[in-house]
Write an enzyme that holds these catalytic residues in place. Structure first.
Site, PDB file in Angstrom:
ATOM      1  N   GLY A 213      -1.876   7.911 -24.226  1.00 24.79           N
ATOM      2  CA  GLY A 213      -1.269   6.600 -24.083  1.00 24.79           C
ATOM      3  C   GLY A 213      -0.860   6.291 -22.664  1.00 24.79           C
ATOM      4  CB  ALA A 216       5.879   9.889 -16.586  1.00 26.49           C
ATOM      5  CB  ILE A 217       3.567  13.030 -20.230  1.00 29.41           C
ATOM      6  CG1 ILE A 217       4.959  13.612 -19.998  1.00 29.41           C
ATOM      7  CG2 ILE A 217       2.628  14.112 -20.771  1.00 29.41           C
ATOM      8  CD1 ILE A 217       5.625  14.173 -21.237  1.00 29.41           C
ATOM      9  CD  GLU A 236      -2.952   5.190 -29.660  1.00 31.76           C
ATOM     10  OE1 GLU A 236      -1.726   5.352 -29.630  1.00 31.76           O
ATOM     11  OE2 GLU A 236      -3.735   5.973 -30.184  1.00 31.76           O
ATOM     12  N   GLY A 334      -0.307   5.530 -33.402  1.00 31.42           N
ATOM     13  CA  GLY A 334      -1.606   6.155 -33.641  1.00 31.42           C
ATOM     14  C   GLY A 334      -1.580   7.659 -33.584  1.00 31.42           C
TER      15      GLY A 334
END
Length: 439
Positions: A213, A216-217, A236, A334
């Site tokens: 998605g 930051a990660i 998604e 999702g």
């Protein structure tokens, strides 16, 4: 073909909304703000009551969710974004738990009516087709099922391909507004997030098909993939972090079994660079969420690597990403669709990534989930878990074995406490597991 269309004002357009209607708003950057404003002005004048609003995550103001509109609007969202989180948490708005893949089914099956769909589209082409741009997701289903479709024609909506095209004959009322789309910008990852990104990147193989998605990660993970080859995207959503990998040829979709060479997504949120990137780009397919998030379609691609996040994990592997207790997060989204799809993919990896502790030093790995926490990913669906302290795979492990593995990547300040909880839960045999397991 003559594609001349008659425009009306936003104030006139929303007069079709009547008491007890269900209204769908297009998502994220495509939330039609001029219609929202006009609708709320009618609400302030008490021209209707009990109007239900439905949407996924939206950007920008969401005044219809405020307590002052009690009895006039009822927000029943499919996903809780930051703009409605406080009002949902206090009970002024509500939320429908649903897998992202099934948001479209709520409309198509008739579980939820859709009286009015309020969307944004690009200007029509010479054949009379407009594009939903950055928001196909459940919006396409809403357009198909709505009694009335109101479309804001906006030159800043990108002309996206895939399932994004609808014909002007599918639209009942047209409003013109050229307000630029809301943008999301990359934040610099912290040292902890960079460490998580490196640990995730080590699990990603050449030829992998990625889902991740915004945030930051994910950006930290993507920044570590410059040396990889033949990565694909079936997700998604994606944001700016993907673009350098496309430009360098790292992301080319060459190893995908379906939609080879194409990036597949259902909604987008990013800077103007992202919107420009998908505009008139046949290499990006903006698809119905029924397609992007179906676990069985996801699994058709090899090496699907899904990276998702969580609020909390307990030592048995129950994952909370949806809480109605002291913290209200975003909902089911999702995560399950892709965790399950990746686990079924040949060579796939389902990864749950999160910091080991909150900014306040509270462990995100707990003996049991906090009261009121919603289990999104069950212990049966969980495979890889990644924190800044490492990565462990709990698939096929017993409860005691997975407790030992999960505790091994907890924050060091909390491991002793977690070990005591595991010993109390499982008894003296846990001592044996702890001594004999090779981590």
């Amino acid at each position: 073909m003559n594609t001349q269309i008659k425009f009306t004002s936003a104030e006139e357009a929303v007069k079709v909304i009547k008491s007890n209607d269900h209204v769908h708003l297009s998502s994220v950057a495509s939330a039609p703000q001029c219609l929202i404003k006009a609708m709320c002005e009618r609400g302030e004048n008490r021209e209707f009551e009990h109007v239900h609003i439905h949407h996924l995550h939206t950007e920008g103001p969401a005044p219809y969710s405020e307590p002052r509109f009690e009895g006039i609007f009822q927000l029943d969202s499919f996903f809780v974004g930051g703009n409605v989180r406080k009002n949902t948490q206090c009970g002024a708005a509500d939320y429908i738990p649903v897998f992202l893949s099934e948001t479209q089914k709520l409309y198509r099956s008739g579980v939820l009516p859709c009286n009015v769909a309020m969307i944004q589209v690009c200007p029509p082409d010479k054949h009379g087709y407009v594009s939903l741009g950055t928001s196909v997701d459940a919006t396409l289903a809403a357009v198909e099922c709505a009694d009335t479709v109101i479309a804001v024609v906006n030159k800043y909506v990108p002309r996206a391909f895939g399932d994004a095209f609808i014909h002007v004959s599918d639209i009942d009322i047209f409003v013109e507004d050229d307000t630029p789309l809301m943008q999301g910008h990359i934040t610099e990852p912290s040292e902890i997030e960079c460490a998580i990104g490196r640990n995730c990147a080590e699990l990603i193989e050449d030829g992998a098909c990625l889902q991740m998605g915004i945030g930051a990660i994910p950006n930290a993970v993507l920044s570590q993939l410059g040396g990889h080859k033949n990565l694909g995207i079936h997700t998604e959503m994606f944001a700016d972090g993907v673009l350098p990998l496309v430009e360098s040829g790292v992301v080319n979709g060459a190893n995908k079994a379906i939609d080879k060479g194409k990036m597949v997504s259902t909604f987008l949120m990013g800077s103007q660079k992202v919107y420009d990137f998908i505009d008139n780009n046949p290499g990006v397919a903006m698809m119905d969420v029924k397609y992007t998030n179906d676990p069985f379609i996801i699994a058709k691609n090899p090496k699907v690597t899904a990276i998702n996040s969580a609020l909390q994990i307990d030592i048995t592997g129950q994952v909370c990403a949806d809480s109605v207790g002291t913290v209200f997060y975003s909902g089911v989204g999702g995560q399950v669709d892709f965790m399950y799809g990746a686990s079924r993919s040949e060579g796939g990896k389902a990864i749950l990534a999160m910091p080991a502790a909150t900014n306040k030093g509270i462990s995100k790995i707990a003996p049991v989930l906090t009261s009121g926490a919603g289990v999104v990913t069950t212990r049966s669906h969980l495979h890889w878990i990644v924190t800044e302290y490492g990565a462990v795979n709990v698939y096929g492990k017993t409860l005691q074995e997975r407790a030992r593995l999960i505790i091994s990547i907890a924050h060091p300040d909390h491991r002793e406490e977690l070990e005591r909880a595991a010993l109390e839960r499982y008894g003296s045999h846990y001592h044996y597991i702890r001594k004999t397991m090779i981590l």
